[in-house]
Design a protein around this motif. Structure first.
Motif, PDB file in Angstrom:
ATOM      1  N   LEU A   1       0.856  -1.186   0.000  1.00 57.81           N
ATOM      2  CA  LEU A   1       0.000   0.000   0.000  1.00 57.81           C
ATOM      3  C   LEU A   1       0.892   1.236   0.000  1.00 57.81           C
ATOM      4  O   LEU A   1       1.767   1.376   0.870  1.00 57.81           O
ATOM      5  CB  LEU A   1      -0.907   0.016   1.225  1.00 57.81           C
ATOM      6  N   GLN A   2       0.683   2.124  -0.974  1.00 55.41           N
ATOM      7  CA  GLN A   2       1.459   3.351  -1.061  1.00 55.41           C
ATOM      8  C   GLN A   2       0.537   4.565  -1.014  1.00 55.41           C
ATOM      9  O   GLN A   2      -0.617   4.505  -1.436  1.00 55.41           O
ATOM     10  CB  GLN A   2       2.288   3.381  -2.348  1.00 55.41           C
ATOM     11  N   VAL A   3       1.084   5.663  -0.499  1.00 56.51           N
ATOM     12  CA  VAL A   3       0.334   6.910  -0.372  1.00 56.51           C
ATOM     13  C   VAL A   3       1.129   8.048  -1.002  1.00 56.51           C
ATOM     14  O   VAL A   3       2.341   8.151  -0.810  1.00 56.51           O
ATOM     15  CB  VAL A   3       0.043   7.249   1.108  1.00 56.51           C
ATOM     16  N   LYS A   4       0.433   8.879  -1.737  1.00 59.84           N
ATOM     17  CA  LYS A   4       0.992  10.121  -2.271  1.00 59.84           C
ATOM     18  C   LYS A   4       0.293  11.251  -1.528  1.00 59.84           C
ATOM     19  O   LYS A   4      -0.859  11.582  -1.804  1.00 59.84           O
ATOM     20  CB  LYS A   4       0.743  10.207  -3.779  1.00 59.84           C
TER      21      LYS A   4
ATOM     22  N   THR B   1       5.736   4.129   0.722  1.00 60.36           N
ATOM     23  CA  THR B   1       5.221   2.826   1.145  1.00 60.36           C
ATOM     24  C   THR B   1       4.738   2.893   2.588  1.00 60.36           C
ATOM     25  O   THR B   1       5.446   3.363   3.472  1.00 60.36           O
ATOM     26  CB  THR B   1       6.293   1.746   0.999  1.00 60.36           C
ATOM     27  N   VAL B   2       3.510   2.419   2.819  1.00 62.58           N
ATOM     28  CA  VAL B   2       2.942   2.388   4.163  1.00 62.58           C
ATOM     29  C   VAL B   2       3.159   1.023   4.802  1.00 62.58           C
ATOM     30  O   VAL B   2       3.631   0.898   5.929  1.00 62.58           O
ATOM     31  CB  VAL B   2       1.439   2.724   4.124  1.00 62.58           C
ATOM     32  N   VAL B   3       2.803  -0.039   4.076  1.00 69.09           N
ATOM     33  CA  VAL B   3       2.951  -1.395   4.602  1.00 69.09           C
ATOM     34  C   VAL B   3       2.944  -2.377   3.438  1.00 69.09           C
ATOM     35  O   VAL B   3       2.371  -2.104   2.381  1.00 69.09           O
ATOM     36  CB  VAL B   3       1.809  -1.715   5.607  1.00 69.09           C
ATOM     37  N   SER B   4       3.608  -3.516   3.623  1.00 65.32           N
ATOM     38  CA  SER B   4       3.645  -4.570   2.610  1.00 65.32           C
ATOM     39  C   SER B   4       3.252  -5.899   3.242  1.00 65.32           C
ATOM     40  O   SER B   4       3.450  -6.125   4.438  1.00 65.32           O
ATOM     41  CB  SER B   4       5.049  -4.693   1.992  1.00 65.32           C
ATOM     42  N   LYS B   5       2.701  -6.783   2.418  1.00 67.31           N
ATOM     43  CA  LYS B   5       2.315  -8.123   2.853  1.00 67.31           C
ATOM     44  C   LYS B   5       2.792  -9.121   1.815  1.00 67.31           C
ATOM     45  O   LYS B   5       2.645  -8.900   0.614  1.00 67.31           O
ATOM     46  CB  LYS B   5       0.791  -8.200   3.005  1.00 67.31           C
ATOM     47  N   THR B   6       3.357 -10.229   2.263  1.00 59.77           N
ATOM     48  CA  THR B   6       3.910 -11.228   1.353  1.00 59.77           C
ATOM     49  C   THR B   6       3.267 -12.587   1.584  1.00 59.77           C
ATOM     50  O   THR B   6       3.021 -12.995   2.712  1.00 59.77           O
ATOM     51  CB  THR B   6       5.432 -11.343   1.537  1.00 59.77           C
ATOM     52  N   ASN B   7       2.985 -13.276   0.473  1.00 61.00           N
ATOM     53  CA  ASN B   7       2.519 -14.651   0.503  1.00 61.00           C
ATOM     54  C   ASN B   7       3.465 -15.479  -0.357  1.00 61.00           C
ATOM     55  O   ASN B   7       4.129 -14.941  -1.245  1.00 61.00           O
ATOM     56  CB  ASN B   7       1.098 -14.748  -0.054  1.00 61.00           C
ATOM     57  N   TYR B   8       3.532 -16.773  -0.133  1.00 65.48           N
ATOM     58  CA  TYR B   8       4.502 -17.603  -0.843  1.00 65.48           C
ATOM     59  C   TYR B   8       3.841 -18.820  -1.474  1.00 65.48           C
ATOM     60  O   TYR B   8       2.822 -19.318  -0.999  1.00 65.48           O
ATOM     61  CB  TYR B   8       5.609 -18.083   0.112  1.00 65.48           C
ATOM     62  N   SER B   9       4.448 -19.271  -2.565  1.00 64.87           N
ATOM     63  CA  SER B   9       4.033 -20.511  -3.209  1.00 64.87           C
ATOM     64  C   SER B   9       5.277 -21.345  -3.484  1.00 64.87           C
ATOM     65  O   SER B   9       6.248 -20.858  -4.081  1.00 64.87           O
ATOM     66  CB  SER B   9       3.303 -20.216  -4.525  1.00 64.87           C
TER      67      SER B   9
ATOM     68  N   LEU C   1      -4.340  10.534   7.227  1.00 63.32           N
ATOM     69  CA  LEU C   1      -4.273  10.972   5.840  1.00 63.32           C
ATOM     70  C   LEU C   1      -4.876  12.366   5.680  1.00 63.32           C
ATOM     71  O   LEU C   1      -5.944  12.658   6.216  1.00 63.32           O
ATOM     72  CB  LEU C   1      -5.048  10.002   4.940  1.00 63.32           C
ATOM     73  N   PRO C   2      -4.205  13.239   4.911  1.00 66.82           N
ATOM     74  CA  PRO C   2      -4.768  14.562   4.641  1.00 66.82           C
ATOM     75  C   PRO C   2      -5.687  14.520   3.434  1.00 66.82           C
ATOM     76  O   PRO C   2      -5.614  13.609   2.602  1.00 66.82           O
ATOM     77  CB  PRO C   2      -3.518  15.397   4.342  1.00 66.82           C
ATOM     78  N   ALA C   3      -6.574  15.505   3.333  1.00 63.95           N
ATOM     79  CA  ALA C   3      -7.414  15.626   2.153  1.00 63.95           C
ATOM     80  C   ALA C   3      -6.527  15.810   0.928  1.00 63.95           C
ATOM     81  O   ALA C   3      -5.560  16.560   0.955  1.00 63.95           O
ATOM     82  CB  ALA C   3      -8.363  16.815   2.304  1.00 63.95           C
ATOM     83  N   GLY C   4      -6.834  15.092  -0.148  1.00 61.83           N
ATOM     84  CA  GLY C   4      -6.045  15.169  -1.372  1.00 61.83           C
ATOM     85  C   GLY C   4      -5.023  14.057  -1.514  1.00 61.83           C
ATOM     86  O   GLY C   4      -4.443  13.883  -2.593  1.00 61.83           O
ATOM     87  N   ALA C   5      -4.806  13.278  -0.445  1.00 61.10           N
ATOM     88  CA  ALA C   5      -3.845  12.166  -0.524  1.00 61.10           C
ATOM     89  C   ALA C   5      -4.398  11.071  -1.437  1.00 61.10           C
ATOM     90  O   ALA C   5      -5.585  10.766  -1.411  1.00 61.10           O
ATOM     91  CB  ALA C   5      -3.567  11.601   0.859  1.00 61.10           C
ATOM     92  N   GLU C   6      -3.516  10.482  -2.254  1.00 63.10           N
ATOM     93  CA  GLU C   6      -3.914   9.409  -3.157  1.00 63.10           C
ATOM     94  C   GLU C   6      -3.426   8.066  -2.621  1.00 63.10           C
ATOM     95  O   GLU C   6      -2.361   7.975  -2.005  1.00 63.10           O
ATOM     96  CB  GLU C   6      -3.344   9.649  -4.559  1.00 63.10           C
ATOM     97  N   LEU C   7      -4.215   7.026  -2.884  1.00 63.21           N
ATOM     98  CA  LEU C   7      -3.862   5.669  -2.477  1.00 63.21           C
ATOM     99  C   LEU C   7      -3.669   4.798  -3.711  1.00 63.21           C
ATOM    100  O   LEU C   7      -4.387   4.950  -4.702  1.00 63.21           O
ATOM    101  CB  LEU C   7      -4.966   5.064  -1.607  1.00 63.21           C
ATOM    102  N   ARG C   8      -2.710   3.894  -3.633  1.00 63.62           N
ATOM    103  CA  ARG C   8      -2.568   2.900  -4.696  1.00 63.62           C
ATOM    104  C   ARG C   8      -2.010   1.617  -4.108  1.00 63.62           C
ATOM    105  O   ARG C   8      -1.375   1.610  -3.045  1.00 63.62           O
ATOM    106  CB  ARG C   8      -1.684   3.404  -5.833  1.00 63.62           C
TER     107      ARG C   8
END
Length: 275
Positions: A190-193, A202-210, A231-238
């Motif tokens: 999860l990233q925030v602008k 980068t805010v946080v990451s999660k990993t899975n394995y195969s 989060l402030p108004a106008g912040a974007e999430l991706r």
């Protein structure tokens, strides 16, 4: 005849004003049913698993049929130890943060996913330069609503300063074919602008394995997490999906992608406190 009419009117009025009281002899005109007891509880309907809930339909997108007459219904699920409430479209768990009637929450589905090709020869390399879009139209039957108005023309943007609980889930599909052995890593970030001029953080990451051995047909993985963030108004999430492999290979090809099914892929946000 007049006496009979008067009696009927009196009985009718008593019926309208009648109250059902359990545990006390004091009625109230503010309740239809009043239960007074400090030592005993009320047992509501319960089920061992959600598949036995009313209106369960395995072929429906949200596995429940729509039924307006059941709105507000409660049932306890012994399997995960929580109550569920019916909203006219599906049974929603009490601990779910993205209910369709939660005015301070949004749950957005994937409108377009990404493809992640991989090539292995000695070690694995995967290529992905895109991120999935969460702009699919609202659909209450799939528990997709945008009560916080996060969707812009091409971005997911916060409209109000505040503390948010953000939940992210993304399904990975596909697999590989070739002579290789090792582990494939499915990573979700999860990233925030914070401002239009700032970089993505980068805010946080999660990993899975195969585990891969000769042929990886287990590419169907889901990574998910939730994070509380200011989060402030106008912040974007991706959301950024990545796949990497440490498999030793004599040559293999793989094609992975992100699932667009709203059951496994979504971004949800709940406004906890505005400021």
């Amino acid at each position: 005849m007049k006496k009979i009419s008067i009696i009927m009117v009196l009985l009718f009025q008593c019926g309208i004003q009648a109250q059902s009281v359990i545990g006390s002899n004091v009625s109230s005109n503010k309740n239809i049913l009043k239960i007074v007891d400090g030592t005993k509880g009320v047992i509501l309907p319960y089920a061992n698993i959600y598949t036995s809930f009313p209106k369960y339909n395995a072929s429906a997108t949200d596995v429940f049929d729509d039924y307006p007459n059941l709105v507000g219904g409660l049932i306890y699920n012994k399997n995960d130890d929580q109550y569920y409430k019916y909203d006219g479209f599906a049974w929603n768990p009490a601990r779910q943060i993205q209910g369709i009637n939660q005015s301070k929450a949004s749950r957005l589905g994937v409108s377009s996913g990404v493809t992640i090709p991989c090539l292995s020869f000695g070690i694995g390399f995967c290529f992905s330069g895109n991120t999935p879009d969460f702009l699919v139209p609202d659909n209450k039957s799939q528990v997709l609503v945008d009560n916080l108005l996060l969707k812009n023309a091409s971005t997911v943007t916060i409209k109000q300063n505040g503390i948010y609980d953000v939940g992210v889930s993304l399904g990975f599909t596909g697999g590989s074919f070739g002579f290789q052995a090792g582990i494939t890593e499915f990573k979700l970030t999860l990233q925030v602008k914070y401002t239009p001029a700032s970089d993505w953080e980068t805010v946080v990451s999660k990993t899975n394995y195969s585990i891969v051995f000769i042929v990886d047909t287990a590419g169907n993985k889901t990574s998910s997490f939730s994070q509380t963030i200011s989060l402030p108004a106008g912040a974007e999430l991706r959301v950024v999906p990545e796949i990497s492999s440490n498999a030793v290979s004599g040559g293999a090809l793989a094609a992975y992608g992100t699932d667009t099914n709203s059951i496994s892929s979504y971004i949800a946000a709940r406004l906890i406190k505005a400021y």
